[in-house]
Design an enzyme around this catalytic site. Structure first.
Site, PDB file in Angstrom:
ATOM      1  N   ALA A   1       0.792  -1.235   0.000  1.00 57.99           N
ATOM      2  CA  ALA A   1       0.000   0.000   0.000  1.00 57.99           C
ATOM      3  C   ALA A   1       0.826   1.289   0.000  1.00 57.99           C
ATOM      4  O   ALA A   1       0.674   2.127  -0.894  1.00 57.99           O
ATOM      5  CB  ALA A   1      -0.983  -0.038   1.187  1.00 57.99           C
TER       6      ALA A   1
ATOM      7  N   GLN B   1       4.893 -13.261  -1.758  1.00 61.98           N
ATOM      8  CA  GLN B   1       5.587 -12.095  -1.213  1.00 61.98           C
ATOM      9  C   GLN B   1       6.422 -12.477   0.013  1.00 61.98           C
ATOM     10  O   GLN B   1       7.479 -11.901   0.256  1.00 61.98           O
ATOM     11  CB  GLN B   1       4.587 -10.991  -0.819  1.00 61.98           C
ATOM     12  CG  GLN B   1       3.894 -10.311  -1.977  1.00 61.98           C
ATOM     13  CD  GLN B   1       2.549 -10.919  -2.313  1.00 61.98           C
ATOM     14  OE1 GLN B   1       2.352 -12.137  -2.143  1.00 61.98           O
ATOM     15  NE2 GLN B   1       1.618 -10.130  -2.805  1.00 61.98           N
TER      16      GLN B   1
ATOM     17  N   ARG C   1      -5.108  -0.381  -9.262  1.00 55.27           N
ATOM     18  CA  ARG C   1      -5.475  -1.453  -8.321  1.00 55.27           C
ATOM     19  C   ARG C   1      -6.504  -0.876  -7.345  1.00 55.27           C
ATOM     20  O   ARG C   1      -6.423   0.283  -6.986  1.00 55.27           O
ATOM     21  CB  ARG C   1      -4.261  -1.994  -7.540  1.00 55.27           C
ATOM     22  CG  ARG C   1      -3.302  -2.826  -8.365  1.00 55.27           C
ATOM     23  CD  ARG C   1      -2.196  -3.446  -7.500  1.00 55.27           C
ATOM     24  NE  ARG C   1      -2.647  -4.637  -6.767  1.00 55.27           N
ATOM     25  CZ  ARG C   1      -1.905  -5.264  -5.855  1.00 55.27           C
ATOM     26  NH1 ARG C   1      -0.717  -4.760  -5.504  1.00 55.27           N
ATOM     27  NH2 ARG C   1      -2.342  -6.347  -5.243  1.00 55.27           N
TER      28      ARG C   1
ATOM     29  N   ASP D   1      -3.752  -2.937   3.842  1.00 55.56           N
ATOM     30  CA  ASP D   1      -3.981  -2.155   2.625  1.00 55.56           C
ATOM     31  C   ASP D   1      -5.101  -1.164   2.792  1.00 55.56           C
ATOM     32  O   ASP D   1      -5.198  -0.186   2.051  1.00 55.56           O
ATOM     33  CB  ASP D   1      -4.277  -3.109   1.457  1.00 55.56           C
ATOM     34  CG  ASP D   1      -3.083  -3.984   1.185  1.00 55.56           C
ATOM     35  OD1 ASP D   1      -2.921  -5.010   1.868  1.00 55.56           O
ATOM     36  OD2 ASP D   1      -2.265  -3.609   0.322  1.00 55.56           O
TER      37      ASP D   1
HETATM   38  C1  LIG Z   1       2.600  -2.239   4.006  1.00 56.43           C
HETATM   39  S1  LIG Z   1       1.356  -2.619   2.905  1.00 56.43           S
HETATM   40  C2  LIG Z   1       1.788  -4.217   2.475  1.00 56.43           C
HETATM   41  C3  LIG Z   1       0.588  -5.005   2.071  1.00 56.43           C
HETATM   42  O1  LIG Z   1       0.438  -5.016   0.644  1.00 56.43           O
HETATM   43  C4  LIG Z   1       0.442  -6.361   0.228  1.00 56.43           C
HETATM   44  O2  LIG Z   1      -0.390  -6.591  -0.861  1.00 56.43           O
HETATM   45  P1  LIG Z   1       0.258  -6.590  -2.344  1.00 56.43           P
HETATM   46  O3  LIG Z   1       1.581  -7.269  -2.231  1.00 56.43           O
HETATM   47  O4  LIG Z   1      -0.763  -7.363  -3.168  1.00 56.43           O
HETATM   48  O5  LIG Z   1       0.340  -5.139  -2.742  1.00 56.43           O
HETATM   49  C5  LIG Z   1      -0.037  -7.107   1.440  1.00 56.43           C
HETATM   50  O6  LIG Z   1      -1.414  -6.974   1.634  1.00 56.43           O
HETATM   51  C6  LIG Z   1       0.751  -6.416   2.500  1.00 56.43           C
HETATM   52  O7  LIG Z   1       0.336  -6.607   3.814  1.00 56.43           O
END
Ligand SMILES: CSC[C@H]1O[C@H](OP(=O)(O)O)[C@H](O)[C@@H]1O
EC number: 5.3.1.23
Length: 354
Positions: free
Chosen positions: A56, A204, A97, A245
């Site tokens: 985010a 991730q 997104r 997020d």
């Molecule tokens: C510090 S926000 C990180 C947050 O974003 C990730 O989603 P994405 O990798 O799909 O952007 C995930 O929800 C994380 O916790």
């Protein structure tokens, strides 16, 4: 091994070089560490949509630079084309997104600068937008360090802390949110160790969180997403810290798919479940978690990974990228203004009033 273990900062997710934005391509980490160049709003929007950059706060920072880049790209256009192009730039970034509210928070902040300066010269507009984009990123690191200090105080020396997905430096402009708590705890001399969920389908945890912690020699153990319950039942996890997020006004938390399961397991085992949450990720316009848009991503993220495809041909696929953890499962929100225990509509509203 990339040398990011310097004293002043963690890895630089986004950087401004020679009049353009460069972002680490997080799709190819940890196999390859490379920056990709960006020179327009549409290019940055594609980088957000395809998850070159993700997380985010990092998405918000990227979008802010996307607006500034668009004004640079349109510098020689007629005034009419400049204004029309800028509006299109805001639009394409907003469509990249849907779940991370930081994207819309950053675009709102950049629009305020645009509206306040759009009667000025093009050079003035470009300078002001770029200055604001730089400030969004610099502020993000300061916020993450403040949040990290509050979160570090919650972790006992020797704590074994589970995290889900990547809420690290790679998800921000630096230091990280959940991983920022771990970095701050280590800086405070605490011997914490991290347990990282691999976090299917985009991995991730396995690819990004594990990499960040290994780079900085913070003890980290990788587990598959279906192992957390077993470790909790064996008393091998002392706390959970995740990122987010979007947090609704009542404290419901949207985060990477699988977070809700971790929260239910944590409650079952009496393990504190913390959410590292900058105020920019709280959306007071959303009353509760049912109103948070949940991104559905493409099936090919589930059926395999790059060249290796394992799912049966023809199988139906679901791929919601986020889920919502009800506020009652959240022990506390860790913010840059302090820790909000048992978050609810009242104490969240008070946070903004303080
Ligand atoms: C510090 S926000 C990180 C947050 O974003 C990730 O989603 P994405 O990798 O799909 O952007 C995930 O929800 C994380 O916790």
């Amino acid at each position: 091994m990339v040398d990011v273990s310097n004293d002043s900062q963690s890895v630089e997710t986004l950087r401004w070089r020679d009049g353009r934005l460069e972002m680490i391509d997080q799709r190819v980490l940890p196999a390859r560490f490379e920056y990709l160049p960006y020179s327009s709003a549409s290019e940055v929007a594609e980088g957000i949509r395809s998850m070159v950059v993700r997380g985010a706060p990092a998405i918000g920072c990227a979008a802010a630079y996307g607006v500034a880049l668009e004004s640079l790209a349109l510098r020689q256009a007629s005034r009419e084309a400049f204004v029309a192009g800028m509006e299109k730039g805001f639009e394409v970034l907003a469509a990249s997104r849907p779940t991370a509210v930081n994207l819309f928070w950053a675009l709102k902040r950049m629009r305020e600068v645009w509206e306040a300066n759009k009667q000025g010269t093009v050079d003035e507009i470009v300078d002001r937008l770029l200055a604001e984009a730089h400030e969004v990123s610099a502020e993000d690191v300061r916020i993450n360090r403040a949040m990290g200090a509050y979160g570090a105080a919650l972790l006992p020396d020797g704590a074994r802390v589970l995290t889900h997905c990547n809420a690290g430096a790679l998800a921000t402009a630096g230091h990280g949110t959940a991983l920022g708590v771990f970095r701050s705890a280590v800086e405070a001399g605490k011997r914490i160790s991290v347990i990282a969920d691999e976090t299917r389908p985009f991995l991730q945890g396995a690819r990004l969180t594990a990499w960040e912690m290994v780079q900085e020699k913070i003890p980290v153990t990788l587990i598959t997403d279906n192992m957390a319950g077993h470790l909790m039942s064996r008393g091998e996890i002392d706390a959970v810290v995740v990122g987010t997020d979007r947090v609704a006004a009542n404290g419901d938390v949207a985060n990477k798919i699988g977070t809700y399961m971790v929260a239910v397991l944590a409650q079952r085992h009496g393990i504190p479940f913390y959410v590292a949450c900058p105020l920019s990720t709280i959306d007071l316009a959303i009353p509760d978690g049912t109103a948070i848009p949940i991104e559905e991503r493409s099936a090919d993220e589930v059926t395999g990974f790059r060249e290796c495809q394992w799912a049966a041909e023809g199988v139906q696929i679901r791929n919601p990228a986020f889920d919502v953890t009800p506020a009652e499962l959240v022990t506390a929100l860790i913010t840059e203004k302090g820790v909000v225990t048992q978050p609810n509509r009242e104490n969240i509203a008070a946070l903004f009033a303080s």
